[in-house]
Design an enzyme around this catalytic site. Structure first.
Site, PDB file in Angstrom:
ATOM      1  N   ASP A  12       0.859  -1.403   0.131  1.00  0.00           N
ATOM      2  CA  ASP A  12       0.155  -0.032  -0.174  1.00  0.00           C
ATOM      3  C   ASP A  12       0.896   1.446  -0.127  1.00  0.00           C
ATOM      4  OD1 ASP A  12      -3.319   0.539   0.722  1.00  0.00           O
ATOM      5  OD2 ASP A  12      -1.915   2.159   1.213  1.00  0.00           O
ATOM      6  N   LYS A 193     -20.061  -7.540 -11.269  1.00  0.00           N
ATOM      7  CA  LYS A 193     -20.249  -6.764 -10.177  1.00  0.00           C
ATOM      8  C   LYS A 193     -21.167  -5.602 -10.285  1.00  0.00           C
ATOM      9  CE  LYS A 193     -19.304  -5.483  -5.874  1.00  0.00           C
ATOM     10  NZ  LYS A 193     -17.868  -5.337  -5.392  1.00  0.00           N
ATOM     11  N   LEU A 239     -35.402  -6.185   0.822  1.00  0.00           N
ATOM     12  CA  LEU A 239     -36.624  -5.515   0.745  1.00  0.00           C
ATOM     13  C   LEU A 239     -36.993  -4.948   2.084  1.00  0.00           C
ATOM     14  CD1 LEU A 239     -39.134  -7.773  -1.354  1.00  0.00           C
ATOM     15  CD2 LEU A 239     -38.193  -5.774  -1.929  1.00  0.00           C
ATOM     16  N   ASN A 240     -35.977  -4.473   2.655  1.00  0.00           N
ATOM     17  CA  ASN A 240     -36.122  -3.452   4.133  1.00  0.00           C
ATOM     18  C   ASN A 240     -36.303  -2.081   3.973  1.00  0.00           C
ATOM     19  OD1 ASN A 240     -36.213  -5.886   5.821  1.00  0.00           O
ATOM     20  ND2 ASN A 240     -34.083  -6.055   5.574  1.00  0.00           N
ATOM     21  N   GLY A 242     -36.799   1.768   4.185  1.00  0.00           N
ATOM     22  CA  GLY A 242     -36.133   2.677   5.413  1.00  0.00           C
ATOM     23  C   GLY A 242     -35.415   3.971   4.810  1.00  0.00           C
ATOM     24  N   GLY A 246     -26.301   3.300   1.069  1.00  0.00           N
ATOM     25  CA  GLY A 246     -24.951   4.058   1.087  1.00  0.00           C
ATOM     26  C   GLY A 246     -23.926   3.441   1.033  1.00  0.00           C
ATOM     27  N   CYS A 249     -19.881   1.563  -2.107  1.00  0.00           N
ATOM     28  CA  CYS A 249     -20.094   0.894  -3.340  1.00  0.00           C
ATOM     29  C   CYS A 249     -21.328   1.165  -4.285  1.00  0.00           C
ATOM     30  CB  CYS A 249     -20.068  -0.653  -3.152  1.00  0.00           C
ATOM     31  SG  CYS A 249     -18.781  -1.286  -2.494  1.00  0.00           S
ATOM     32  N   LYS A 252     -21.821   4.823  -5.713  1.00  0.00           N
ATOM     33  CA  LYS A 252     -21.005   5.104  -6.835  1.00  0.00           C
ATOM     34  C   LYS A 252     -20.918   4.122  -8.044  1.00  0.00           C
ATOM     35  CE  LYS A 252     -17.294   2.526  -5.906  1.00  0.00           C
ATOM     36  NZ  LYS A 252     -16.325   1.801  -7.192  1.00  0.00           N
TER      37      LYS A 252
END
Length: 424
Positions: A12, A193, A239-240, A242, A246, A249, A252
């Site tokens: 990294d 994906k 299927l919750n 609310g 966010g 992933c 964007k």
């Protein structure tokens, strides 16, 4: 990978992150990761460095860097992927495999494969998308629900077969357990994906659109979701209703997918994702409106307790967090916000320094005019109304995740409101 028996070098550009990892300290909150890190570091099969030259001699090179949204655009910012590959290629030798893990616009793998071939003709590139859920990433890595290989020319070519054979060695343990494997071309692997994330986002926004309608007619979106979820063509997961999705992933990725479709001349193909995104963002506005409504039409000077900062439980990730966004909006409208979260407080403080923070629920709700549950951590779902009844100024709770039992809270004298649920 080290847990699966491989010799691993993690590279990294962030020296602080590398130092923490080398000391077996996880740089972010993820259940099971600290224990896994300590265990694998102790074996000697895992080490971390900032020196890309240490990649030399590895049979496979995973590229796992982020593809955030470009500032002011929907498209994915590919500079980190390109930089990582450019830095890696001088250390790649014939017979080795560069493997992309990042979520990228379709066409990226072919472009990078040309770079690899130009630099080292004897090396190859494959695309192997990850399907990790934050909060369950250790489990999803060690016991994946499927594996996807995008190899050169599909598996019908000599190069493709060689890449598959090397990937099969990497994933020998899960493959022996019978993990489903799809071997395909670059472009299909890249699409898997973003297609999966777009479908999940669409399912969440669908039930939130139903929640909007339920509020208009005083229906119950949770019972609606239960009823349609019994249809196995639909299923109950995601299927919750609310506050919406966010994180780093889904938001964007659906925007980058739309942008790439436009670049390919398929502008109309993914226009429905604009509405998916719009519905999702409306949930945050509706929660602020609901808070103002229960506070007699104004948030000015009202003490608002917010339970949750992370975008989802079992994570300290606050990227595009609906909870933190709502808290910031309420603060802008004059509310005195006090926020708590079991894992994400440090990250939240850095991102939104002009609201107050509390280490405990009790501290957060003391003197509150309204309590908002915005991230469905288990400790918040299990809250007993009586535990905090004597601490708040007004017994009013807004359930932004439909995680509480309305009957129990109302029986304890609380005003309970939720997105898509009947008023009483």
């Amino acid at each position: 990978m080290a847990e699966l028996g491989h010799e691993v070098i993690g590279i990294d550009v962030d020296p602080e992150k590398v130092a923490a990892l080398q000391a077996a300290r996880a740089p972010f909150y993820e259940p099971g990761l600290p224990e896994l890190l300590e265990r694998t570091m102790a074996t000697g099969r895992l080490r971390f460095t900032t020196d890309m030259a240490e990649a030399a001699g590895s049979a496979v090179h995973f590229v796992c860097v982020g593809t955030p949204q470009k500032r002011g655009e929907f498209a994915a910012d590919m500079k980190y992927v390109d930089s990582a590959v450019d830095s890696l290629l001088p250390h790649v030798a014939a017979g080795e495999l560069v493997i992309g893990k990042s979520t990228v616009p379709v066409g990226t793998a072919a472009r990078l494969a040309a770079k690899v071939a130009d630099k080292e003709p004897g090396a190859a590139l494959a695309w192997n998308p990850e399907f990790l859920r934050e909060g369950h990433a250790v489990e999803d890595t060690l016991t994946p629900d499927r594996l996807v290989y995008g190899v050169p020319g599909g598996q019908g070519t000599t190069e493709g077969k060689a890449a598959k054979a090397l990937l099969d060695e990497v994933y020998a343990t899960p493959l022996k357990r019978g993990t489903p494997l799809i071997v395909t071309d670059y472009q299909t692997a890249e699409l898997v994906k973003v297609a999966a994330n777009s479908f999940l986002a669409t399912k969440i926004s669908f039930i939130n659109a139903m929640a909007e309608l339920c509020e208009k007619v005083n229906a119950d979106v949770t019972q609606l979701a239960d009823a349609i979820g019994h249809d196995d063509r639909i299923g109950r997961k995601f299927l919750n209703a609310g506050l919406g999705f966010g994180g780093g992933c889904l938001p964007k990725d659906i925007r980058a997918f739309m942008a790439r479709a436009g670049e390919l001349g398929a502008d109309q193909t993914l226009t429905f994702l604009r509405e998916v995104d719009s519905i999702n963002m409306r949930r945050r506005i509706r929660m602020v409106d609901l808070a103002r409504e229960v506070c007699d039409g104004s948030l000015i000077g009202k003490r608002v307790a917010v339970l949750g900062a992370a975008f989802k439980p079992l994570s300290d990730d606050i990227r595009d967090s609906p909870a933190l966004n709502v808290a910031a909006q309420i603060r802008l409208q004059g509310g005195d916000v006090v926020l708590t979260d079991p894992a994400a407080l440090d990250n939240a403080r850095k991102a939104v320094p002009d609201i107050s923070y509390a280490d405990t629920v009790e501290e957060a709700v003391r003197g509150a005019d309204v309590v908002l549950l915005l991230t469905e951590w288990k400790e918040y779902r299990d809250l007993e109304p009586a535990t905090i009844s004597g601490l708040v100024k007004e017994k009013r709770i807004l359930d932004g995740r439909n995680a509480l039992d309305p009957g129990r809270w109302r029986a304890a004298g609380w005003t309970y409101r939720a997105l898509g649920r009947p008023r009483a």
